[in-house]
Enzyme design. Structure first.
Site, mmCIF file in Angstrom:
data_model
loop_
_atom_site.group_PDB
_atom_site.id
_atom_site.type_symbol
_atom_site.label_atom_id
_atom_site.label_comp_id
_atom_site.label_asym_id
_atom_site.label_seq_id
_atom_site.Cartn_x
_atom_site.Cartn_y
_atom_site.Cartn_z
ATOM 1 N N ASP A 153 23.940 -1.047 49.540
ATOM 2 C CA ASP A 153 24.042 -0.624 50.787
ATOM 3 C C ASP A 153 24.890 -1.574 51.641
ATOM 4 O O ASP A 153 25.588 -1.415 52.697
ATOM 5 C CB ASP A 153 22.711 -0.359 51.610
ATOM 6 C CG ASP A 153 22.562 0.990 52.007
ATOM 7 O OD1 ASP A 153 23.620 1.944 52.306
ATOM 8 O OD2 ASP A 153 21.398 1.411 52.219
HETATM 9 C C1 GLC Z 1 17.655 -0.218 50.331
HETATM 10 C C2 GLC Z 1 18.044 1.267 50.527
HETATM 11 C C3 GLC Z 1 18.865 2.093 49.352
HETATM 12 C C4 GLC Z 1 19.683 1.009 48.866
HETATM 13 C C5 GLC Z 1 19.124 -0.282 48.430
HETATM 14 C C6 GLC Z 1 20.247 -1.362 47.856
HETATM 15 O O1 GLC Z 1 16.475 -0.168 49.391
HETATM 16 O O2 GLC Z 1 17.085 2.047 50.929
HETATM 17 O O3 GLC Z 1 19.169 3.172 49.620
HETATM 18 O O4 GLC Z 1 20.087 1.595 47.556
HETATM 19 O O5 GLC Z 1 18.582 -0.831 49.715
HETATM 20 O O6 GLC Z 1 21.032 -1.784 48.903
#
Ligand code: GLC
Length: 808
Positions: free
Chosen positions: A485
């Protein structure tokens, strides 16, 4: 027979046959939490000192009690009780909080599947508080048992404490000039044991109520009056043993009901507190519910047994005996339970998620299904359809989030991965059940209600979206972000590309080919390169183009796959960068998707081991960055979260990949590095989080809190570890044609047993490893008869089938 006490530390241990984690100290390094209410209606969280929150269906919109997860007031308030000795004026809390100066002489908290029991002793009074929400009911029970262990008569007063929210969870905390004026509690006209929480007079939300089974000698509903000249640890009303019987009309509404008890030496007394909601918000409705529950101890205890049986039934879909007791206890109870909680609550509320912001993430919920599928495939099916119906856009992408309450999508699209996880989830469902009818379910796109297509076409559009949205290197654009993210150039950025999504696309296209074939859709034609071609030809082209592009453009000489390109089209996750030279995610996925040749796969995974692995798990990238090559992950210091933290969610991808390479010892080494009991036991203070559930991350080697774990409960780490250990290490894996048995274990494992429900039959699989290999199945017998290969057919006959597998 499994050992009763496992992984004993100064804070607790696993009661293995009891399926409970037993916490033996109230001074855990963080609140160690459990969930109540497992079917998605009235729900709650409770910590080992009874801190926690209750909500109805949705912690944002329909929160019942107030709770804070951060700061010095964290884990407050809760389901509290004050016990006052009226002969001495001393008072204490049976759950230690909030009267923390009164340290219990004995303390034990047992978290079970959907219930928590806290026992303690203070001043010769033994107490037990049981918290749970009966199945299918809108009431939360707090069953209190008090026993006089002294040889004199004791005169006690009990003061309950609940703090109610005034509106939605969000309004309650952010808009006090509005929500504060809604506080309003009424006493029942005939029965002063019952309080109705009337905040919001317009019938907008279910009506919360709170009641006690004992006669009431006084009450408070105004927090300020209850506290008086003291504090929550030392409320004036409790200190003086007196209430003012004030009805709240502003500010902070609480439920304090005072009951007086006399206990003869050795005498025991059971008291119930019932918190609940009446969905039809009238006092009559509420009272009808209360009357059914209040004071009926037999009904309460029967409801607890019913809940336990239901929970055990669910996790029993797969039970294992392995040489690693920590793996076994996690698979048999805790990891499965965590997967179930994730299915229920996605990312809405935990000790780390306030429940005020996002609710269900699209990619998160789709991945959560992977660990839940076998327990309740029918509900998984429903979730897939509801979720996709809420978030799927006609361009094939997805809205990033959705509300399970309103069943609507939330947030914008523009993420490069969300839609692809749907393919994986649907394939997992079909492999589990063989139910192809799900593909025929037709529903509209969320941004075009007139366009109705079946689920198969929805999935096809997902593939097409990623294939069509490729950048300069022939690799899908990264857009707002991919699985990670915190990287990405923004939804409108046309330059950045994601190698991870490129690799994932290959995997999903391969899965789609099988879905197409088994559902007989080969005749379907799609547009590709200016022509209409059979859909499988198209999917083959996707696989070919992406495999080629990733291998030609993203492979670095040093032996791994780059992570992507930045907004200027420059590669990152490559050795020429000063920081962030190697990222984890594409390496295991290149193996899982079959994008890497064996030679490249070995090199990439060896570099993961050499450059990213620590004794506490695999770091997501190395070295940590001071300037993010893409996105914003340098808001975190080096070693935290996506900036070179041990992000636990992708760790099991490496486990899966290693088993595909046949390296069982290394797979288990990765698995154990973040396995909660194994990881926390050496230093539970440093590890900090609950030892019975996975966390989202541990701090990496560059961080001053290296090894500390956070973000427990609601994380994709749960589903993926469950999949990694059960389907890849133990190798008992649902597949298109049956249940595959394909273990990859350390050579010194002599074998294991796995009993799994699958398509209407039970498979009792005993694996032995006489030759001490890591991978390879030499023979399989089902009910005594040899069968070729290692795919067990679907018997669907409701019977137990004994399967013996010899590795070699
Ligand atoms: C958090 C988010 C998820 C994402 C992860 C890596 O756990 O909920 O959607 O894939 O971070 O960034």
């Amino acid at each position: 027979m499994a050992k009763k006490k496992l992984s004993v530390t100064k804070f607790g241990y696993f009661d293995v046959p009891g399926r409970e984690y037993v916490i033996t100290s109230p001074w855990t390094p963080a609140p160690w939490i459990n969930y109540l209410g497992l079917e998605g209606m009235l729900c709650g969280m409770v910590s080992n000192t009874a801190g926690g929150v209750t909500w109805f269906q949705d912690p944002l919109e329909r929160r019942v009690t107030r709770y804070i997860q951060i700061g010095c007031n964290k884990d407050r308030p809760g389901r509290w009780l004050y016990v006052r000795d009226n002969d001495t004026g001393r008072f204490w809390s049976p759950s230690y909080q909030p009267v923390t100066r009164a340290r219990p002489a004995a303390y034990e908290c047992r978290h079970g599947l959907g219930y928590t029991r806290i026992r303690s002793t203070y001043a010769g009074i033994a107490s037990e508080m049981l918290f749970f929400i009966p199945l299918g009911e809108h009431v939360e029970v707090q069953r209190v048992v008090l026993r006089n262990k002294t040889d004199r008569e004791r005169h006690l007063s009990l003061f309950s404490y609940r703090e109610f929210v005034n509106d939605s969870g969000f309004q309650d905390l952010t808009n006090i000039q509005y929500s504060g004026h809604l506080a309003h509690v009424d006493l029942d006209a005939e029965d002063n044991r019952i309080l109705y929480v009337m905040t919001r007079q317009d019938g907008w939300r279910p009506l919360p109520f709170f009641a006690v089974s004992e006669p009431v000698s006084g009450f408070e509903t105004k927090c300020d009056v209850f506290i008086g000249d003291g504090s929550i640890e030392n409320p004036q009303a409790v200190r003086e043993g007196k209430t003012t019987d004030t009805l709240v009309g502003d500010d902070t509404a609480v439920g304090v009901l005072k009951s007086d008890l006399t206990l003869a030496p050795g005498q025991e007394k059971v008291v119930h507190y019932i918190l609940g909601v009446a969905p039809k918000p009238t006092k009559d409705e509420a009272k009808a519910v209360i009357t059914r529950w209040l004071g009926d101890d037999r009904k309460v205890l029967a409801a607890l047994e019913e809940l336990k049986a239901h929970a055990v039934g669910l996790v029993s879909a797969l039970q294992v005996e392995t040489p690693d007791e920590y793996a076994s206890v996690m698979v048999n109870t805790w990891n499965a339970y965590q997967c179930w909680i994730n299915f229920q609550f996605s990312r809405s509320i935990s000790g780390y998620a306030t429940g005020l912001g996002r609710s269900m993430g699209t990619r998160d919920s789709l991945q959560d299904l992977l660990g839940y599928m076998h327990m309740a495939p029918g509900r998984a099916r429903q979730r897939i359809l509801e979720l996709m119906g809420a978030v799927h856009l006609q361009n094939g992408g997805c809205q990033h989030q959705y509300s399970a309450l309103t069943k609507t999508g939330m947030g914008e699209g523009g993420f490069s991965d969300d839609h692809l996880w749907a393919v994986l989830a649907v394939c997992a469902y079909v492999k589990e059940t063989s139910d192809l009818s799900i593909l025929d379910e037709a529903f509209a796109y969320t941004d075009n209600r007139d366009l109705v297509e079946d689920l198969y076409h929805h999935l096809l559009r997902a593939i097409q979206y990623s294939y069509n949205d490729r950048g300069a290197h022939g690799i899908p654009r990264l857009r707002a972000a991919d699985w990670n993210d915190t990287i990405g150039g923004g939804r409108n950025d046309e330059v950045s590309e994601s190698v991870l999504v490129g690799i994932m696309l290959v995997k999903m296209a391969k899965e789609m080919i099988r879905l197409t074939e088994i559902s007989g859709r080969q005749a379907l034609k799609v547009r590709h390169a200016g022509r209409r071609v059979p859909v499988t030809d198209y999917l083959e082209a996707v696989i070919r183009d992406l495999t080629k592009a990733v291998n030609a453009r993203a492979w670095v000489r040093e032996g791994w796959y780059a992570r992507g390109t930045d907004k200027k089209g420059r590669w990152f996750g490559v050795p020429s960068r000063a920081e962030g030279k190697i990222f984890l995610e594409p390496q295991p996925w290149s193996v899982m998707a079959g994008v890497a040749s064996r030679d490249r796969a070995i090199k990439a995974m060896d570099n993961v081991y050499a450059k990213l692995f620590t004794k506490h798990g695999i770091q997501i990238l190395q070295p940590g960055c001071t300037v993010a090559p893409s996105g914003n992950f340098t808001v975190f210091p080096r070693g935290a979260k996506e900036n070179a933290g041990i992000f636990c969610h992708p760790n099991p991808w490496a486990v899966c990949a290693e088993t595909m390479l046949g390296r069982g010892a290394r797979a288990l080494e990765y698995y154990r590095a973040i396995l909660p009991p194994a990881a926390s036991e050496p230093d539970p203070v440093q590890y900090c989080a609950e030892p019975y559930v996975y966390g989202q991350q541990r701090y990496g080697g560059e961080h001053r809190e290296f090894g500390k774990c956070a973000g427990t409960w609601l994380t994709g780490t749960a589903a993926w570890n469950y999949v990694a250990v059960t389907q890849y290490i133990l190798g008992v894996r649902p597949d298109w044609d049956g249940l595959v048995v394909d273990p990859c274990i350390p050579a010194d494992w002599k074998g294991f047993r796995a009993v799994r429900r699958f398509r209407g039959a039970t498979y009792d699989v005993k694996v032995s490893n006489p030759a001490g290999v890591e991978k390879g199945v030499k023979s399989v017998r089902v009910d005594g008869k040899p069968v070729p290969g290692n795919v067990l057919p679907a018997f669907g006959d409701g019977r137990v089938h004994r399967v013996t597998v010899v590795m070699g």
